[in-house]
Scaffold this active site. Structure first.
Site, PDB file in Angstrom:
ATOM      1  N   GLU A 171       7.350  -3.872 -17.048  1.00  0.00           N
ATOM      2  CA  GLU A 171       6.043  -4.267 -16.515  1.00  0.00           C
ATOM      3  C   GLU A 171       5.950  -3.849 -15.055  1.00  0.00           C
ATOM      4  OE1 GLU A 171       6.104  -8.751 -15.731  1.00  0.00           O
ATOM      5  OE2 GLU A 171       7.943  -8.380 -16.836  1.00  0.00           O
TER       6      GLU A 171
ATOM      7  N   LYS B 161       5.750  -3.774 -11.137  1.00  0.00           N
ATOM      8  CA  LYS B 161       6.176  -4.674 -10.067  1.00  0.00           C
ATOM      9  C   LYS B 161       5.024  -4.733  -9.083  1.00  0.00           C
ATOM     10  CE  LYS B 161       9.971  -5.706  -6.941  1.00  0.00           C
ATOM     11  NZ  LYS B 161       9.289  -5.816  -5.662  1.00  0.00           N
TER      12      LYS B 161
ATOM     13  N   ASP C 124       2.832  -5.582  -5.939  1.00  0.00           N
ATOM     14  CA  ASP C 124       3.146  -5.747  -4.529  1.00  0.00           C
ATOM     15  C   ASP C 124       2.262  -6.831  -3.922  1.00  0.00           C
ATOM     16  OD1 ASP C 124       4.634  -5.221  -2.360  1.00  0.00           O
ATOM     17  OD2 ASP C 124       3.681  -3.325  -1.840  1.00  0.00           O
TER      18      ASP C 124
ATOM     19  N   TYR D 152       4.731 -13.913 -14.496  1.00  0.00           N
ATOM     20  CA  TYR D 152       5.788 -13.087 -15.091  1.00  0.00           C
ATOM     21  C   TYR D 152       7.142 -13.786 -15.194  1.00  0.00           C
ATOM     22  CZ  TYR D 152       6.474 -12.257 -10.081  1.00  0.00           C
ATOM     23  OH  TYR D 152       6.628 -12.428  -8.731  1.00  0.00           O
TER      24      TYR D 152
ATOM     25  N   LYS E 290      12.289   1.097  -8.450  1.00  0.00           N
ATOM     26  CA  LYS E 290      11.313   1.365  -7.388  1.00  0.00           C
ATOM     27  C   LYS E 290      10.734   2.777  -7.489  1.00  0.00           C
ATOM     28  CE  LYS E 290      11.487  -2.288  -4.570  1.00  0.00           C
ATOM     29  NZ  LYS E 290      11.739  -2.128  -3.181  1.00  0.00           N
TER      30      LYS E 290
ATOM     31  N   CYS F 117     -16.473   5.924  24.127  1.00  0.00           N
ATOM     32  CA  CYS F 117     -16.806   6.214  22.738  1.00  0.00           C
ATOM     33  C   CYS F 117     -17.127   7.710  22.614  1.00  0.00           C
ATOM     34  CB  CYS F 117     -18.011   5.380  22.318  1.00  0.00           C
ATOM     35  SG  CYS F 117     -18.660   5.860  20.709  1.00  0.00           S
TER      36      CYS F 117
ATOM     37  N   CYS G 139     -21.118   8.026  21.599  1.00  0.00           N
ATOM     38  CA  CYS G 139     -22.248   7.691  22.487  1.00  0.00           C
ATOM     39  C   CYS G 139     -21.848   7.555  23.947  1.00  0.00           C
ATOM     40  CB  CYS G 139     -22.933   6.415  22.015  1.00  0.00           C
ATOM     41  SG  CYS G 139     -21.985   4.934  22.372  1.00  0.00           S
TER      42      CYS G 139
ATOM     43  N   CYS H 178     -16.193   0.516  20.655  1.00  0.00           N
ATOM     44  CA  CYS H 178     -17.320   1.028  21.425  1.00  0.00           C
ATOM     45  C   CYS H 178     -18.246  -0.138  21.743  1.00  0.00           C
ATOM     46  CB  CYS H 178     -18.051   2.055  20.566  1.00  0.00           C
ATOM     47  SG  CYS H 178     -19.678   2.429  21.185  1.00  0.00           S
TER      48      CYS H 178
ATOM     49  N   CYS I  12     -25.289   3.100  19.788  1.00  0.00           N
ATOM     50  CA  CYS I  12     -24.309   4.076  19.303  1.00  0.00           C
ATOM     51  C   CYS I  12     -24.713   4.557  17.907  1.00  0.00           C
ATOM     52  CB  CYS I  12     -22.926   3.449  19.263  1.00  0.00           C
ATOM     53  SG  CYS I  12     -21.684   4.618  18.674  1.00  0.00           S
TER      54      CYS I  12
HETATM   55  S1  IVH Z   1      10.605 -11.056 -11.925  1.00  0.00           S
HETATM   56  C1  IVH Z   1      14.245 -13.787 -11.446  1.00  0.00           C
HETATM   57  N1  IVH Z   1       8.509  -9.533 -12.325  1.00  0.00           N
HETATM   58  O1  IVH Z   1       9.416  -8.832  -6.919  1.00  0.00           O
HETATM   59  C2  IVH Z   1      13.293 -12.669 -11.347  1.00  0.00           C
HETATM   60  N2  IVH Z   1       9.131 -10.007 -10.090  1.00  0.00           N
HETATM   61  O2  IVH Z   1      12.217  -8.426  -5.806  1.00  0.00           O
HETATM   62  C3  IVH Z   1      11.978 -13.068 -10.861  1.00  0.00           C
HETATM   63  N3  IVH Z   1       7.599  -9.058  -8.432  1.00  0.00           N
HETATM   64  O3  IVH Z   1      10.170 -12.064  -5.865  1.00  0.00           O
HETATM   65  C4  IVH Z   1      11.115 -11.931 -10.527  1.00  0.00           C
HETATM   66  N4  IVH Z   1       6.225  -8.105  -9.854  1.00  0.00           N
HETATM   67  O4  IVH Z   1       7.730 -11.292  -5.804  1.00  0.00           O
HETATM   68  C5  IVH Z   1       9.312 -10.110 -11.407  1.00  0.00           C
HETATM   69  N5  IVH Z   1       6.650  -8.258 -12.832  1.00  0.00           N
HETATM   70  C6  IVH Z   1       7.450  -8.827 -11.934  1.00  0.00           C
HETATM   71  C7  IVH Z   1       7.196  -8.707 -10.552  1.00  0.00           C
HETATM   72  C8  IVH Z   1       8.077  -9.308  -9.665  1.00  0.00           C
HETATM   73  C9  IVH Z   1       6.491  -8.347  -8.571  1.00  0.00           C
HETATM   74  C10 IVH Z   1       8.184  -9.429  -7.131  1.00  0.00           C
HETATM   75  C11 IVH Z   1       8.420 -10.908  -6.969  1.00  0.00           C
HETATM   76  C12 IVH Z   1       9.884 -11.054  -6.748  1.00  0.00           C
HETATM   77  C13 IVH Z   1      10.269  -9.704  -6.248  1.00  0.00           C
HETATM   78  C14 IVH Z   1      11.702  -9.422  -6.586  1.00  0.00           C
END
Ligand code: IVH
Length: 708
Positions: free
Chosen positions: A130, A132, A134, A242, A330, A424, A427, A448, A454
């Site tokens: 899934e 990750k 941000d 998640y 990553k 600026c 203007c 500005c 402007c």
């Molecule tokens: S699982 C015990 N699933 O990534 C594991 N983390 O570096 C719990 N994060 O603290 C995390 N998407 O903030 C998991 N699909 C995902 C995620 C996810 C983002 C973040 C989360 C976590 C950090 C871990």
């Protein structure tokens, strides 16, 4: 600080003394960046650079286990909770994930699991894969299905209590629905902000002169960690579940099964989640999503793989602070090296001056990049970017490419430090950096001051001018203003009011325009006519002076009463800060120095005065609703100080204003009454010194005839 200067000596060649010294340096550097990232929501280095520091730390520790420091980042996660929120101890710690940076790392992750569990290597194990997200992780405690507490991760053991803020996020259910909801469950997931919402928020922030966020993650974190939940409520935060912490029972025996139950209970789960068998399928999923990444509506920085069977997760357990059964694969930051040909200063619609790097075109992650942001003046200075430099460009997600650093060795001889303009470029008005109202720090953005003149800002100012809480001209929305502006029919506010007269004599009639007819033109003209008399506070608000929102405009209108008095005072205040008029303005309750400066500076610019004067030939601002003229305090300036017992400060203020009094925040010769509650301090002293009449709360209530 960049990661470029670390790792000069390979880990294998480090002596013990060197290793000890470097670990010490790494601890303080990583702590510094953790603090910027987790507490201040203002990172200075990219995630990739940060990872380099963490990896180096881990690699040295792996070679010299006896040197692992108690304060090493490998021994903790994130930063301790910020002050201001209550603390919540997580019943099950909130852990982080180990990282994989390439395909090889993933294969090894899968092999390690097979070995650990004693499984046949040929039998493909099922994993969930899934995105990750941000954002920032959150733990939501549901007792009998009801959301009772929400906490940030903090240092993994203890986070911040953000329950009231989380309650305002629409996607997070207050009550879980359906059957088999456990009595107790801590649902964990990510709070984040989508790209579009992020851009919209930043535009609004910039327009209001407030902090602009560097990326959606910071915007989400900054929005959640607001001491006032009303602010969080106004921010477009989203959530995806998640994971879980403490749970009295689980609805399934696989990760994907629990996700299915989450969905049934009303918790959002990422629809892109897929069950994959073995490393090969995981990698296919990863590379597919890496391609799609730029098209997603939110930022992701990798893919998370989790062993699907919960019994196997249990057997695998944890190593240091992360689960053995999961890994974050990553995405590499997409970088390239090119030459900076020039720095162009663009003026945004709100007057912000933004430096844009004009680059020798270069391909970064499959996209040709010839422009990149340099963020602001301080960034340029911090990185010491000079025209002619060889620079490193980075694309992260689909955000605007950025310059992350320079290649110092390639600097051409004679390259001069970059000097940011103070005018600026559109203007030629002064461009200034103001003091931030909340933090007291100098703004990073130079703006500005050409406001209404402007060309870069004018159309935006006009949109504000006709907006709902300003002139509120029906039929003159943003789209029409833009069209009238583009066709040079309306350039300045006064043009709105001369529109009908010009239309009558001109050749190009409004009714002949596309989408218009005699009827709609007539309607617009009468909507404009209806606004020739406008309340003074709306008039002031419509000018779009920085820091002057509706409330401040109302305060000014109340305080000064008439347009003439207001303008005369502003004219004087704008000439010099030492004038009585400036001091009086600054002393109005709720105004203060920054607003006073913004207002007086506005009126100190001759071009703004010209615009206001021309406008006043067309419209007549009217004083706020007739106040109770018989009141004993009408027209008088009063100051409240100390703790009132029968009224809140706001009630007292509102009451005084209703009766026509002006409420000031500090005592001067112009003060008529000081109303002193318990523990009044310096203001009371000053009143005595100046011989100003002092009333206690009861005397005030009696005076205004509402003793209770
Ligand atoms: S699982 C015990 N699933 O990534 C594991 N983390 O570096 C719990 N994060 O603290 C995390 N998407 O903030 C998991 N699909 C995902 C995620 C996810 C983002 C973040 C989360 C976590 C950090 C871990």
């Amino acid at each position: 600080m960049s990661s470029k200067d670390i790792g000069a000596v390979s880990v294998d060649e480090l002596s013990e003394a060197q290793a000890r010294a470097e670990l010490k340096r790494l601890v303080s550097r990583i702590r510094h960046h953790d603090d910027l990232y987790y507490r201040q929501d203002a990172p200075e280095i990219s995630d990739a650079d940060y990872d380099v520091l963490r990896q180096r730390n881990e690699a040295i520790e792996a070679r010299f286990p006896n040197l692992v420091r108690a304060d090493s980042p490998s021994q903790r996660i994130g930063a301790a909770p910020a002050e201001g929120f209550g603390k919540v101890r997580h019943r099950v710690p909130m852990l982080s994930l180990a990282n994989a940076f390439n395909d090889e790392d993933v294969t090894q992750f899968v092999e390690r699991i097979h070995r650990y569990l004693g499984l046949d290597a040929s039998k493909a194990l099922a994993f969930t894969a899934e995105p990750k997200i941000d954002g920032l992780s959150i733990s939501l405690r549901y007792l009998n299905g009801r959301l009772t507490e929400a906490a940030t991760r903090g240092d993994g053991a203890e986070g911040e209590n953000v329950t009231r803020n989380v309650m305002t996020i629409a996607q997070i259910p207050h009550q879980l629905k359906g059957r088999n909801v456990p009595g107790t469950i801590d649902v964990r997931g990510e709070i984040y902000m989508g790209h579009k919402d992020f851009e919209r928020l930043n535009a609004e922030q910039a327009a209001a002169g407030a902090k602009v966020f560097a990326n959606p993650r910071n915007a989400a974190a900054g929005s959640l960690r607001q001491l006032d939940p009303a602010i969080t409520a106004s921010r477009p935060l989203r959530f995806l579940a998640y994971a879980w912490g403490e749970a009295s029972a689980l609805p399934a025996d696989t990760q994907s099964g629990v996700y299915a139950a989450f969905t049934k209970w009303g918790l959002p789960v990422n629809p892109l989640t897929k069950v994959c068998k073995g490393a090969e399928e995981l990698l296919i999923f990863y590379h597919e999503l890496a391609e799609e990444r730029a098209k997603l509506a939110y930022d992701i920085d990798g893919i998370v793989y989790k062993v699907n069977r919960l019994d196997l997760q249990e057997r695998l357990g944890f190593v240091s602070r992360s689960p053995r059964w999961a890994v974050a694969h990553k995405f590499p930051a997409q970088q390239a090296i090119t030459v900076l040909n020039d720095i162009e200063i663009q003026v945004g619609r709100t007057g912000a001056l933004t430096p844009v790097a004009k680059l020798e075109p270069v391909t970064v992650g499959g996209v040709v990049v010839s422009n990149a942001t340099l963020h602001n003046e301080d960034e340029i200075n911090r990185k010491d970017v000079r025209i002619g430099d060889t620079v490193i460009v980075q694309r992260a997600g689909d955000v605007i490419p950025q310059i992350v650093g320079i290649v110092a060795s390639k600097r051409p001889k004679g390259a001069k430090p970059y000097r940011f303009t103070t005018r600026c470029p559109v203007c030629d008005s002064h461009a200034v950096r103001e003091t931030n109202e909340k933090t007291g720090k100098i703004d990073v953005v130079r703006r500005c001051t050409g406001w209404l003149i402007c060309p870069a800002q004018r159309v935006e100012r006009l949109k504000h001018f006709v907006s709902r809480n300003a002139f509120d001209i029906e039929g003159m929305g943003e789209k029409n203003i833009q069209a009238f502006y583009d066709d040079k029919i309306i350039q300045y506010p006064e043009d709105i009011f001369t529109l009908q007269a010009r239309d009558a004599t001109g050749k190009s009639k409004l009714e002949a325009r596309e989408g218009w007819g005699a009827q709609s033109a007539k309607k617009l003209f009468s909507a404009i006519e209806a606004r020739r008399n406008i309340a003074l506070d709306r008039f002031i608000f419509a000018l779009g002076i920085r820091h002057v929102g509706e409330t401040t405009a109302r305060m000014l209108a109340r305080f000064y009463g008439t347009t003439d008095d207001f303008l005369a005072a502003m004219q004087e205040a704008g000439s010099d800060k030492d004038t009585e008029a400036f001091k009086e303005l600054e002393a109005i309750e709720g105004i203060g120095e920054i607003v006073a400066e913004a207002v007086s500076e506005f009126f100190a610019e001759p071009h703004n005065v010209r615009v206001v004067d021309s406008l006043l030939k067309e419209v007549t601002p009217v004083s706020l609703e007739a106040v109770d003229v018989s009141s004993a305090v009408t027209g008088k300036t009063v100051v409240f100080t100390g703790t009132l017992e029968k009224l809140t400060r706001n009630e007292a203020k509102a009451q005084a204003e209703r009766l026509g009094a002006k409420v000031a925040g500090s005592v001067s010769k112009k003060t008529y009454y000081v109303i002193a509650g318990a523990d009044a301090g310096s203001k009371l002293k000053k009143a005595r010194e100046l011989g100003v009449a002092v009333l206690d709360e009861d005397a005030w209530l009696k005076l205004v005839g509402s003793a209770r």
